[in-house]
Design an enzyme around this catalytic site. Structure first.
Site, PDB file in Angstrom:
ATOM      1  N   ASP A   1       0.865  -1.163   0.000  1.00 26.61           N
ATOM      2  CA  ASP A   1       0.000   0.000   0.000  1.00 26.61           C
ATOM      3  C   ASP A   1       0.913   1.228   0.000  1.00 26.61           C
ATOM      4  OD1 ASP A   1      -2.334   1.685   0.497  1.00 26.61           O
ATOM      5  OD2 ASP A   1      -1.593   1.813   2.557  1.00 26.61           O
TER       6      ASP A   1
ATOM      7  N   ASP B   1      -0.235   5.058   0.854  1.00 25.79           N
ATOM      8  CA  ASP B   1      -0.522   6.058   1.881  1.00 25.79           C
ATOM      9  C   ASP B   1      -0.429   5.468   3.286  1.00 25.79           C
ATOM     10  OD1 ASP B   1      -1.004   8.049  -0.041  1.00 25.79           O
ATOM     11  OD2 ASP B   1      -3.040   7.323  -0.324  1.00 25.79           O
TER      12      ASP B   1
END
Length: 223
Positions: free
Chosen positions: A18, A20
């Site tokens: 991922d 963020d």
């Protein structure tokens, strides 16, 4: 459970990060919102999305509807954000170590290509290994929505993307801080929850292996 996840991690052929609050220390959409003057309103929607209390598409549509970023604003914030200043400590070393082992690195994000592609370039991750959303602009450069055909724009999108990646590799690991990341296991062979930037209690409770430092991942690979 933890030891099994560590074993899978050491044997991974491909790793999906991922972006963020995992690859980087901030939420890209929140940073964009802050720049456009609607930071707190958008941050509240981000908390709802990452906590899993609303669908991802609902939160994405609401947040972009509040921000309405122009192409000019997006380009301006990209110039302000030096990748090395926002990368999570240890990420650059970890990605380099994975590359040296022949492990393929992917970025699977609900964020935006326009802000993530420069990070991929900095980390020597091919852009074709980046799965993210696209902000749309009209001929004047004004905000015109987002590409809703991208799988990462929807709840269930990350499992779909990771499933496509899994078709190519025997062992795939997903690493992230949010509920949408945890949903990608399966098809990922294990999920590693990351709480070094923000702790999501749902993820902490559900992850086979939950860490607070990227150093933990590096150490396991060096054993």
């Amino acid at each position: 459970m933890v030891e099994a996840a560590k074993e899978v991690w050491r044997r991974a052929n491909a790793v999906c990060f991922d972006v963020d609050s995992t690859l980087i220390i901030e939420e890209g959409i929140d940073a964009l919102a802050q720049y456009c003057g609607v930071g707190e309103k958008v941050a509240e929607w981000t908390r709802k999305a990452m906590g899993g209390s609303v669908t991802f598409q609902e939160a994405l549509r609401a947040r972009l509807g509040l921000i309405k970023p122009s192409r000019e604003q997006v380009e301006a914030i990209k110039k302000e954000k030096n990748p090395k200043d926002i990368l999570t400590p240890g990420i650059e070393q970890l990605v380099g170590l994975l590359h040296s082992r022949g492990t393929i690195v992917y970025l699977v994000s609900g964020g935006f290509h326009c802000m993530i592609d420069p990070l991929a370039d900095y980390l020597n991750i091919p852009r074709e290994n980046v799965f993210a959303n696209r902000i749309l602009f009209n001929d004047k450069g004004d905000y015109a929505g987002f590409d809703e055909e991208q799988p990462t724009s929807r709840t269930g999108g990350k499992p779909k993307v990771v499933g496509q990646i899994k078709e190519k590799y025997k062992i795939v690991v997903m690493i992230g801080d949010g509920a949408t990341d945890m949903e990608a296991c399966p098809p990922a062979d294990t999920f590693i929850g990351f709480g070094g930037n923000v702790v999501r209690e749902k993820v902490k409770a559900g992850a086979p292996w939950f860490i607070y430092s990227i150093t933990d991942l590096i150490t396991e690979l060096q054993l």
